[in-house]
Design an enzyme around this catalytic site. Sequence first.
Site, short mmCIF file in Angstrom:
data_model
loop_
_atom_site.label_atom_id
_atom_site.label_comp_id
_atom_site.label_asym_id
_atom_site.label_seq_id
_atom_site.Cartn_x
_atom_site.Cartn_y
_atom_site.Cartn_z
N HIS A 200 1.12 -0.79 -0.21
CA HIS A 200 -0.26 0.17 0.09
C HIS A 200 0.97 1.02 -0.13
O HIS A 200 0.43 2.80 -0.35
CB HIS A 200 -1.08 -0.32 1.23
CG HIS A 200 -2.20 1.20 1.27
ND1 HIS A 200 -1.91 1.85 2.16
CD2 HIS A 200 -2.41 1.24 0.50
CE1 HIS A 200 -3.55 2.94 1.88
NE2 HIS A 200 -3.30 2.28 0.79
N HIS A 229 -7.89 -0.47 -5.47
CA HIS A 229 -8.12 -0.42 -3.64
C HIS A 229 -9.84 -1.20 -3.77
O HIS A 229 -10.07 -1.89 -2.90
CB HIS A 229 -8.77 0.91 -3.45
CG HIS A 229 -8.12 1.82 -2.74
ND1 HIS A 229 -6.83 2.47 -4.10
CD2 HIS A 229 -7.03 1.90 -1.61
CE1 HIS A 229 -6.20 2.89 -2.80
NE2 HIS A 229 -5.69 2.77 -2.10
N GLU A 341 -10.52 10.16 -4.77
CA GLU A 341 -9.49 10.48 -4.18
C GLU A 341 -9.36 11.80 -2.86
O GLU A 341 -9.20 11.57 -1.72
CB GLU A 341 -8.51 9.92 -5.08
CG GLU A 341 -7.23 9.69 -4.10
CD GLU A 341 -6.04 9.15 -4.85
OE1 GLU A 341 -6.75 8.86 -6.19
OE2 GLU A 341 -5.45 8.98 -3.75
N HIS A 360 -10.16 9.76 5.38
CA HIS A 360 -8.90 9.15 6.11
C HIS A 360 -8.63 10.71 7.11
O HIS A 360 -8.23 9.92 7.85
CB HIS A 360 -7.32 9.53 4.97
CG HIS A 360 -7.32 8.20 4.28
ND1 HIS A 360 -6.22 6.97 4.93
CD2 HIS A 360 -7.89 7.70 3.12
CE1 HIS A 360 -6.86 5.92 4.42
NE2 HIS A 360 -7.81 5.64 3.59
N HIS A 396 -12.87 2.39 3.19
CA HIS A 396 -12.66 1.52 1.45
C HIS A 396 -13.89 0.87 0.84
O HIS A 396 -14.23 0.96 -0.06
CB HIS A 396 -10.89 1.09 1.34
CG HIS A 396 -10.53 2.44 0.75
ND1 HIS A 396 -10.96 2.95 -0.44
CD2 HIS A 396 -9.66 3.41 1.33
CE1 HIS A 396 -9.39 3.41 0.03
NE2 HIS A 396 -8.54 4.00 1.07
CU1 CUO Z 1 -4.49 3.63 0.07
CU2 CUO Z 1 -7.73 5.37 1.12
O1 CUO Z 1 -6.19 4.89 -0.69
O2 CUO Z 1 -5.70 4.67 1.30
#
Ligand code: CUO
Length: 690
Positions: A200, A229, A341, A360, A396
């Site tokens: 990630h 994702h 995003e 986030h 997500h």
């Molecule tokens: Cu990879 Cu939310 O995009 O963490």
Amino acid sequence: LYLFDRPTEPIFIGKGDENVSFDVPTEYLIDRYKPLASDIQTRFPGGKTVPVTKLSSIPDLSIPLGLKRDKPFSLFNTSHSKMAAKLIEILMNVKSYDELLSLSVYCRDRINPYMFTYALSVALIHRPDTRNLRLPSHSEMFPSLYMDSSVFARAREESAVVQAGSRTPIEIPHDYSANNLDAEHRISYFREDIGINLHHWHWHLVYPFDGPLSIVNKNRRGELFFYMHQQIIARYNMERLSNNMNRVVRLTNWDQPIEEGYFPKLDNILANRVWPSRPVNAVLQNISREVEQITFDIEDLVRWRDRIFNAIHSGFIINTAGQQVRLTETDGIDILGNLIEASILSQNPNFYGSLHNNGHNAIAYIHDPDNRFLENYGVMGDSATAMRDPIFYRWHAYIDDIFQEYKATIPSYNVQNLNFDNVTVQSVEVTATGLPRNEFATFWQQSDTDLSRGLDFLPRGSIFARFTHLQHAPFNYKIVVENNGNQRIGTVRIFLAPKFDERGLPFLFREQRKLFVELDKFSTSLRRGRNEIVRRSIESSVTIPHEITYRNQGSNRPAANSDAAPMFNFCGCGWPQNMLIAKGSPEGFQCQLFVMVSNGEIDQVANAQGDGQTCDDASSYCGILNSRYPDSRSMGYPFDRTPRDGVVTLQQFLTTNMVVQDVRIRFTNRTVAPLQNATVNRPTGASANN
Ligand code: CUO
């Protein structure tokens, strides 16, 4: 690459196992050290000295210098990502390799170490003159982001007493972040897997959402943001179902308490703090953090969400100029990926905001939304740590559902979109040594990682941490294809999904399609008549080899700095090989293996070969660096859309160029010792043996 060693320790102190030192021009030393210049040269002599030429002028670094060295750096923070973007631009614009080295040395002890490492990594994988360097593993540079903090005190003691070479690896227990009173803990082996978190981190390194346009604007990046994702959620759900857990629940009610807590047990060595935790039943608040320049309300998220749904249902977005931009069958998903995003490619950031990134942030600051306790962000604020937290998947899953809402508005694949004339896939079989046919075997395995690059204590020399992670026995696919046409190229697409839902009922296609995880994709030449294709699991286009994630004590994998390293060049993006297959269950978790051979002539993309050297090991989730995405179909094809009319089950979805095989994943609760002398033995390039 020595620049990455012990990122918080000054550049002139010897780096690497060989104690290599940089011959730093006196003018480059920070003011505090300048009076000590002559002392520094004699006090830290290295085995080898790297000459550093002095630049006649230093570019303006005031923007990246805006963040103090001891402050946490978060890419989800727009002001931080703008600073990093500026630094990347500066490092990309330096003309020669020598000047880049010199400027990097100058920056290293001045700029926030986490930002510096990030920006230098991005620059190195994108500059033509450094592209072939193999970056050290992020978990070796910043081990504290990837493992239980208690390991470091034990490593320090072992290093102080025992000579390098005779040191015992520090074992990290399986159950360090919680116990089974927390239902989510059953799947912590997935969330806290070092390879998954590295993947990630690397993905977001290769696909930054801010920075020079030449780096951000990669072919189909918005779509890949969606697809990579989406696959994480599909894999997580398969993992949950194999542990008798329900599929992850989307985070929808933003004013309700969040049931899942998370206590990471990580140190943040850069901020000299522990990583904040989130107790159970925390509630999202408006965020007003002036220091980080992050201010938004939960209502902003609601507004952005509503505008995004409006766009999806009306079939177009409104760009900054007020024009309608249609969400077409080919480009719509890419436009939405960048918009949701949001990356700097978003066509209207003021109107559609930054839903995913600020989600986030809202979660990362939930424990201190207005900074009154001077607390840093939680693990959701860093792509290296976000996947440890159960809330990552709920967030997500929510984001993915928006993309699925869009996918439901575009035409389904009809039979013609799926068929490959005259090609029939007759069977697929999975075989592994010593196992019944069509069975995957999973178990625990231990592997090591070297901590010495990231720990700034003496005496030096390798000291390993030993993890226990999921592993599976390597296997082969044997696929039989009948070609009644001329010799042609086919693309073999292999997916796996659970067969039964939480209640034990067979999945309907409309749900199961979202659970198919990609295992492999490769092209193959089909001769007329019967073709038998054998493919090895380690060749997967989804994964990177185990040896890249871990460096076992006593293994002969070359260290990143050694001359032998360029032998295998990649940038570390890719699903870890050990997590290719979900854990399954002792009884044998029932799944369906799907194989499709599609028309390679339609699938192929001109100029998508890469140079065969850089970052093309795991192209399904990571693309190929400096190349177009190597598959012309929509990502996730053929499962990315709702089914054509009349299709209710997977069987009904199949055309003659597809086949489904029932398989089981059998888990055995045993732990296997680290592989010794592991070398990278993966064949180069995609191949299939007819
Ligand atoms: Cu990879 Cu939310 O995009 O963490």
